[in-house]
Design a protein around this motif. Structure first.
Motif, PDB file in Angstrom:
ATOM      1  N   GLY A  70       9.681   0.740  -8.391  1.00 16.16           N
ATOM      2  CA  GLY A  70      10.258   0.806  -7.012  1.00 16.16           C
ATOM      3  C   GLY A  70      10.677   1.333  -6.123  1.00 16.16           C
ATOM      4  N   PHE A  71      10.353   1.609  -4.679  1.00 20.13           N
ATOM      5  CA  PHE A  71      11.448   2.586  -3.800  1.00 20.13           C
ATOM      6  C   PHE A  71      12.463   1.985  -3.021  1.00 20.13           C
ATOM      7  N   SER A  72      13.404   2.559  -2.920  1.00 22.73           N
ATOM      8  CA  SER A  72      14.120   2.195  -1.842  1.00 22.73           C
ATOM      9  C   SER A  72      14.808   1.167  -2.613  1.00 22.73           C
ATOM     10  N   ALA A  73      14.090  -0.541  -1.255  1.00 22.33           N
ATOM     11  CA  ALA A  73      14.461  -1.685  -1.343  1.00 22.33           C
ATOM     12  C   ALA A  73      14.424  -2.055  -3.181  1.00 22.33           C
ATOM     13  N   GLY A  74      12.753  -1.571  -2.992  1.00 17.33           N
ATOM     14  CA  GLY A  74      11.759  -1.477  -4.272  1.00 17.33           C
ATOM     15  C   GLY A  74      12.715  -0.844  -5.436  1.00 17.33           C
TER      16      GLY A  74
ATOM     17  N   ALA B 190       0.987  -0.850   0.176  1.00 21.21           N
ATOM     18  CA  ALA B 190      -0.049  -0.350   0.161  1.00 21.21           C
ATOM     19  C   ALA B 190       0.642   0.999   0.092  1.00 21.21           C
ATOM     20  N   GLY B 191       1.862   1.211  -0.337  1.00 20.41           N
ATOM     21  CA  GLY B 191       2.560   2.331   0.772  1.00 20.41           C
ATOM     22  C   GLY B 191       2.951   3.232  -0.595  1.00 20.41           C
ATOM     23  N   HIS B 192       2.087   2.647  -1.717  1.00 20.64           N
ATOM     24  CA  HIS B 192       2.368   4.268  -2.911  1.00 20.64           C
ATOM     25  C   HIS B 192       1.314   3.673  -3.646  1.00 20.64           C
ATOM     26  N   VAL B 193       0.465   4.155  -2.488  1.00 20.74           N
ATOM     27  CA  VAL B 193      -1.129   3.612  -3.428  1.00 20.74           C
ATOM     28  C   VAL B 193      -1.768   5.522  -3.758  1.00 20.74           C
ATOM     29  N   ASP B 194      -1.048   6.014  -4.074  1.00 17.90           N
ATOM     30  CA  ASP B 194      -1.809   7.136  -4.781  1.00 17.90           C
ATOM     31  C   ASP B 194      -0.745   7.035  -6.592  1.00 17.90           C
TER      32      ASP B 194
ATOM     33  N   PHE C 107      11.294   9.247   2.914  1.00 19.98           N
ATOM     34  CA  PHE C 107      10.595   8.575   3.481  1.00 19.98           C
ATOM     35  C   PHE C 107       9.053   9.264   2.157  1.00 19.98           C
ATOM     36  N   ASP C 108       9.394  10.638   1.744  1.00 15.25           N
ATOM     37  CA  ASP C 108       8.780  11.311   0.963  1.00 15.25           C
ATOM     38  C   ASP C 108       7.982  10.756   0.201  1.00 15.25           C
ATOM     39  N   PHE C 109       9.023   9.176  -0.822  1.00 15.46           N
ATOM     40  CA  PHE C 109       8.514   8.658  -1.471  1.00 15.46           C
ATOM     41  C   PHE C 109       7.204   8.349  -1.871  1.00 15.46           C
ATOM     42  N   LEU C 110       6.675   7.745  -0.013  1.00 12.03           N
ATOM     43  CA  LEU C 110       5.931   6.830   0.376  1.00 12.03           C
ATOM     44  C   LEU C 110       4.619   7.921   0.575  1.00 12.03           C
ATOM     45  N   ALA C 111       3.579   7.527  -0.263  1.00  9.72           N
ATOM     46  CA  ALA C 111       2.338   8.072  -0.863  1.00  9.72           C
ATOM     47  C   ALA C 111       1.968   9.044   0.988  1.00  9.72           C
ATOM     48  N   PRO C 112       1.196  10.196   0.873  1.00  6.08           N
ATOM     49  CA  PRO C 112       1.145  10.664   1.880  1.00  6.08           C
ATOM     50  C   PRO C 112       0.358  10.168   2.642  1.00  6.08           C
ATOM     51  N   CYS C 113       0.063  10.386   4.460  1.00  9.94           N
ATOM     52  CA  CYS C 113      -0.606   9.367   4.753  1.00  9.94           C
ATOM     53  C   CYS C 113      -1.442   9.753   4.897  1.00  9.94           C
ATOM     54  N   ALA C 114      -2.383   9.214   5.678  1.00 12.45           N
ATOM     55  CA  ALA C 114      -4.057   9.642   6.024  1.00 12.45           C
ATOM     56  C   ALA C 114      -4.879   9.885   7.386  1.00 12.45           C
ATOM     57  N   ASN C 115      -3.221   9.960   8.449  1.00  5.56           N
ATOM     58  CA  ASN C 115      -3.179  10.478   9.815  1.00  5.56           C
ATOM     59  C   ASN C 115      -1.509  10.248   9.958  1.00  5.56           C
TER      60      ASN C 115
END
Length: 307
Positions: A137-141, A69-73, A258-266
């Motif tokens: 892919g992100f980081s290890a991805g 789910a880390g790159h859902v956007d 971690f700014d490459f991860l999707a914006p978190c809901a909270n």
């Protein structure tokens, strides 16, 4: 003349026969609802039927200790643009189970198994154009998709790197989770992958020119300029220097890893992953990040390039 309805996004979460968790996003029509997905949220039509026409496929590989789910956007943006997206949770290297996090040679194989599942077994497989497959892919991805595209790392470089940089994330992980020295890197190239997007790639320094000589597909490469996890110049910069062709390179001022991860809901739930440095707007960055990825894959996987 009636206006065309905007493309909405269908979503399915499943477990493959070999036990791998997948999230799948695809173009759909209907009324979406906002749904929570771990740390994130997305507006999707759960269980919508797969499209009837054929679409390119993008497979996603997350970073160490993450999940599908880390790159859902980014997945939603691609699905809106006409792509089918399949993101796996890497077995043994996710937030529930990190027992095999240093067995990185297993990651490209898992990514390839996801492609095989999608084109051969998934209920909507008839909607996939198997000649147009890309990988993100992100980081290890990021390391994972480079290896799946033909990259061959030299893991003997880890010893000197970690002798000099013992506090770096990768070296701390290897110290905490010892691994036996792998034999020669296996051939994990997946010729079905025709273009890759690589964000903040882990272990970038393990690739030299010879190691990336077989990566002949188009590459979009991203670096966070304030990356404290995989700092410059050992990761994205090393990959950029070693690629045989010039990548489409993006450096992101003030961005952290971690700014490459999707914006978190909270963002307050896990601030170390979800909170950005003061003055950096992750949501605004992701609007341009997602648009650039959609544009890259739309161009590189266009039918005219492959037929």
């Amino acid at each position: 003349m009636a206006q065309a309805q905007p493309v909405q996004v269908g979503f399915e979460r499943l477990t493959t026969p070999d036990g791998t968790e997948l999230g799948i996003w695809y173009p759909a029509s209907g009324t979406p609802t906002r749904q929570q997905l771990g740390l994130y949220a997305h507006e999707v039509i759960a269980g919508a039927g797969a499209p009837s026409d054929r679409h390119p496929l993008i497979v996603f590989s997350h970073g160490t200790g993450g999940d599908f789910a880390g790159h859902v956007d980014t997945a939603v943006a691609l699905a809106r643009a006409g792509f089918i997206v399949a993101a796996l949770t890497h077995p043994g290297d996710n937030w529930r189970d990190t027992s095999r996090a240093t067995r990185i040679e297993e990651r490209p194989a898992a990514l390839s198994a996801t492609i095989t599942y999608m084109v051969q077994t998934w209920s909507g497989r008839g909607a996939i154009d198997a000649d147009r497959i890309g990988a993100f892919g992100f980081s290890a991805g990021g390391f994972t998709v480079l290896a799946a595209a033909g990259g061959r790392p030299d893991l003997t470089r880890l010893q000197d790197h970690c002798a000099q940089h013992s506090t770096f994330f990768d070296c701390a992980l290897i110290k905490a989770q010892k691994r036996t020295t792998a034999p020669a890197w296996p051939n994990l190239r997946d010729a079905r992958i025709k273009a890759i997007v690589v964000a903040a790639p882990a272990l970038g320094f393990t690739f030299d020119r010879a190691g990336l000589a077989d990566v002949r597909v188009p590459v979009q490469l991203w670096r966070a300029d304030n990356d404290q996890i995989l700092p410059t110049p050992y990761y994205a910069d090393a990959v950029r220097a070693a690629l045989p062709g010039k990548p489409e390179f993006h450096s992101v001022a003030d961005a952290g890893h971690f700014d490459f991860l999707a914006p978190c809901a909270n963002p307050a739930i896990i601030p170390q992953l979800c909170k950005s440095a003061p003055g950096f707007d992750r949501a605004a960055f992701h609007a341009s990040f997602d648009a650039a990825i959609v544009a890259f894959f739309s161009t590189k996987l266009a039918r005219r390039r492959l037929h």
